[in-house]
Design a protein around this motif. Sequence first.
Motif, PDB file in Angstrom:
ATOM      1  N   SER A 670       0.814  -1.222   0.000  1.00  0.00           N
ATOM      2  CA  SER A 670       0.000   0.000   0.000  1.00  0.00           C
ATOM      3  C   SER A 670       0.842   1.264   0.000  1.00  0.00           C
ATOM      4  O   SER A 670       0.301   2.359  -0.155  1.00  0.00           O
ATOM      5  N   ASN A 671       2.180   1.141   0.170  1.00  0.00           N
ATOM      6  CA  ASN A 671       3.028   2.318   0.303  1.00  0.00           C
ATOM      7  C   ASN A 671       3.879   2.587  -0.931  1.00  0.00           C
ATOM      8  O   ASN A 671       4.935   3.214  -0.849  1.00  0.00           O
ATOM      9  N   VAL A 672       3.455   2.081  -2.086  1.00  0.00           N
ATOM     10  CA  VAL A 672       4.208   2.271  -3.329  1.00  0.00           C
ATOM     11  C   VAL A 672       3.279   2.803  -4.420  1.00  0.00           C
ATOM     12  O   VAL A 672       2.064   2.867  -4.254  1.00  0.00           O
ATOM     13  N   TRP A 673       3.899   3.178  -5.525  1.00  0.00           N
ATOM     14  CA  TRP A 673       3.150   3.512  -6.731  1.00  0.00           C
ATOM     15  C   TRP A 673       2.991   2.251  -7.597  1.00  0.00           C
ATOM     16  O   TRP A 673       3.792   1.320  -7.504  1.00  0.00           O
ATOM     17  N   ARG A 702       5.857   9.136  -1.339  1.00  0.00           N
ATOM     18  CA  ARG A 702       6.351   9.996  -2.413  1.00  0.00           C
ATOM     19  C   ARG A 702       5.191  10.543  -3.241  1.00  0.00           C
ATOM     20  O   ARG A 702       4.277   9.801  -3.604  1.00  0.00           O
ATOM     21  N   ALA A 703       5.278  11.820  -3.558  1.00  0.00           N
ATOM     22  CA  ALA A 703       4.239  12.451  -4.374  1.00  0.00           C
ATOM     23  C   ALA A 703       4.591  12.449  -5.852  1.00  0.00           C
ATOM     24  O   ALA A 703       3.767  12.853  -6.682  1.00  0.00           O
ATOM     25  N   THR A 704       5.805  12.022  -6.201  1.00  0.00           N
ATOM     26  CA  THR A 704       6.217  12.004  -7.600  1.00  0.00           C
ATOM     27  C   THR A 704       6.931  10.702  -7.925  1.00  0.00           C
ATOM     28  O   THR A 704       7.467  10.025  -7.051  1.00  0.00           O
ATOM     29  N   MET A 705       6.930  10.363  -9.210  1.00  0.00           N
ATOM     30  CA  MET A 705       7.754   9.281  -9.754  1.00  0.00           C
ATOM     31  C   MET A 705       8.126   9.652 -11.173  1.00  0.00           C
ATOM     32  O   MET A 705       7.379  10.378 -11.857  1.00  0.00           O
ATOM     33  N   LEU A 748       1.378  13.328  -8.147  1.00  0.00           N
ATOM     34  CA  LEU A 748       0.019  13.141  -7.638  1.00  0.00           C
ATOM     35  C   LEU A 748       0.036  13.591  -6.179  1.00  0.00           C
ATOM     36  O   LEU A 748       0.639  12.949  -5.325  1.00  0.00           O
ATOM     37  N   ASP A 749      -0.619  14.687  -5.900  1.00  0.00           N
ATOM     38  CA  ASP A 749      -0.554  15.277  -4.562  1.00  0.00           C
ATOM     39  C   ASP A 749      -1.339  14.479  -3.532  1.00  0.00           C
ATOM     40  O   ASP A 749      -1.000  14.492  -2.346  1.00  0.00           O
ATOM     41  N   SER A 750      -2.375  13.781  -3.973  1.00  0.00           N
ATOM     42  CA  SER A 750      -3.243  13.067  -3.030  1.00  0.00           C
ATOM     43  C   SER A 750      -3.011  11.564  -3.109  1.00  0.00           C
ATOM     44  O   SER A 750      -3.040  10.990  -4.212  1.00  0.00           O
ATOM     45  N   PRO A 751      -2.769  10.912  -1.969  1.00  0.00           N
ATOM     46  CA  PRO A 751      -2.729   9.443  -1.982  1.00  0.00           C
ATOM     47  C   PRO A 751      -4.074   8.888  -2.453  1.00  0.00           C
ATOM     48  O   PRO A 751      -5.126   9.515  -2.275  1.00  0.00           O
TER      49      PRO A 751
END
Length: 773
Positions: A670-673, A702-705, A748-751
């Motif tokens: 749940s903690n990855v993109w 992280r908010a970016t990838m 993506l600013d929002s989880p």
Amino acid sequence: VYKRQGINAEYGEGKTKSMRLLLVLVLLSPIPMQAQDCQRALLLWHRSLSSRLPGSYPPNLPPFSFKLDQAHSAELLPKWRCRSSQTELADGRQVLELEWSSPSLLSVQAIVTLLPEVVVPAASPNPPVDWLLRFANNNASSASGVLSHLAGLNYSWAAPDHPAIATADGSHSDQADFTHRRYPLNSTTPLAFAPEDYYNGHNNPTAGAGRSSNGQMPFFALESGEIGVHMALGWSGQWRASFQATRSGTVNSLLASNASGFVLLPTEAIRHFRVMVASWKSGELDGVSDYSADTIAMGQVGLVVLRRVILSHYAARNAAGHLIYPKVASLGYPNWIWTGGDLNETNQLAIVKALKAGQANVEEFWIDTGWYDSIAGFAGNWARPLSATTSRSQFPNGVGVVFDYAKNATAGRAMAGVLWACLHAEGDGEFLALHHPDWLLRNPQNYRPGAENTYGLDLANPAAVAWASSWVVDSMVEWNYDIFRHEMGMDFAHVPFWGWKDAQLEMECGLVRGGFSEIGWVSGLYDFWDQIRALRPGAVLDLCSGGGRNIDLETISRGIWKWRSDHSIGTTRSAWERSRTVASALSAEHQSMTMGLGHYHPMNAHFSYWADGFSWRSAATTGIVMAWDVRTDNSSQLAMLAKAVAETQRLRRYTVSGDLWWLTEQSLASNVWAAWQFHVVGADSRASSGVGMFFRREKAGRATMPAGLRGTAGSGRCFQVTRWGEEYERNWDKIMTGDQVAAMPIQLDSPGSSCVIEYVAVPAARCVSATAM
């Protein structure tokens, strides 16, 4: 000579220490012209197998094996008469037919097809190869010897560079369905694989056994450095695979039958395994050259090649030659699966009316289980006349009235009809049990005289197959639906029935028949589907087997898969909405399945309970299933649904036939993109296009990838790029160079949110102009 080559006593796995010498001896030997033709055909066959990894197997033997009365085919076939033919087809396929005949008139036929390349231009000839095996007893008065140890593939490759087997889980009906696995090989411990023998977690070998992807996909890749060989199976029943590395650097590979041994009676014939082998080398993949330093991409080159082979040569097509793919379907609700059975004519017509009134361009309306009369629970009363099948208490005017209304364009948007039926299952007191009991198979472990019992339809019986196919075709005409959703098996299915039938056959003739009933049943299953498509041109088969438990080359070639896993079956939208974290976990599972199955069966789809971008995009492929009652949606939810449907349909230009690349690892964390890409290679590699799907999961910090989009980087490449947000809104349009596209950050600013990046190649001058401005 075979003993010196290390041929295994059971199956014949082994390596050839003197392959070149043996080849010279074979070619120089004074053999008849027919045998020379066979030898030339065998050499073509072997050459196609060893175009990347060198083959290590006697060139005068085919890459399959069997035993006849305990004598190994490696000993028998060189002594049998052999004849062959070769045909060049207009579509580029080259067909080799080889047939070996014994003195007692047992024949073994291999229909070998060298398929056109899927990597163009290839650095060297590397055609995928497909073969189908048939056995026939051409003796009109005597039974054959006992056939056993049937192996559709029995071959060895030289794989000296850290060999490993890559494969994937099949469906267990849990969140890990279609997870990719990679197993290193060593010379001490062989790897063995087979479908699982349980259903939905019940450790019961009499239940789920006999389905080709039950827990394990029948697809394997032997990897050695940057080179690999795919091995795929077409058999919708039992199988087993093994892979053994040797100290000399070869890997013995086996795809074999579970049949214990059977005779063929006079004039009896069977078909057996279909096998496909396709090779690749990472540096030779066309259209994408910017993956060499990316470990995620490097591991997927073989999967991209496999997807191309499936789409080009196996995926089901219509009469015009176009790929058949899942579309956007609404599952009728309330439904037996979720509610225990409130399905009726009134509420189904009301849902269709609501769909017609809405803005969403929903393409299909689907009625699943629970619409029919049944004495024995889940099994239906598949009856003649057809009206006797439908539950009159639930559908007083028949189920066809719903599909008539759905397809009536004057009443609003027209939708095709989907209908579920499990024709394999019949119960005591129902039509087939009363009128054709000789067509039914018993499960002896579950059979209770005088009680409600579930039987299996014997598809080895041509009369039963003809009855079932005509039942489907006639119901499609009378009830006006277009897609037959065929449930292939549940808890009561397959192996116990086949074993019971084998025992009956042995009592009748006094000869061994172990495994014969399965072969007849699976062959009849293919005849059933083929007859439907022949009798009803345009009919679409949506295949199901407790979710995705029967996926192999043969099922892929005949139908699509709208519902790939029964994980989460029995739940409802409201149950998941109680917790955002739980709902997000469901989306993560759907993302993993989308990534996991897309290379093996591109024409698959799944369901969503919601139309928001994160949920919908997690499950959407070329289509999706709406698993909720749209009558409960408010106006903003209905507007969101219309945008979601439109996006799925717009992106088909990429999702139907594009290469699938993972941009992240497959994971349930749940903690990855999670991210993937569909990339369409243009005639000129600079004219490519595609779409990237990006998901920031609920606990991803992280908010970016980095986008990392494949096939975009490089000089002279220019793209028009559009970003679409979580609510399907257009965030921006830009002209970007290929290097900029590949390197751009995705934010993506929002989880628990998602975005889509769509890119289309434009003339390079556009990028020059944009830079100047």
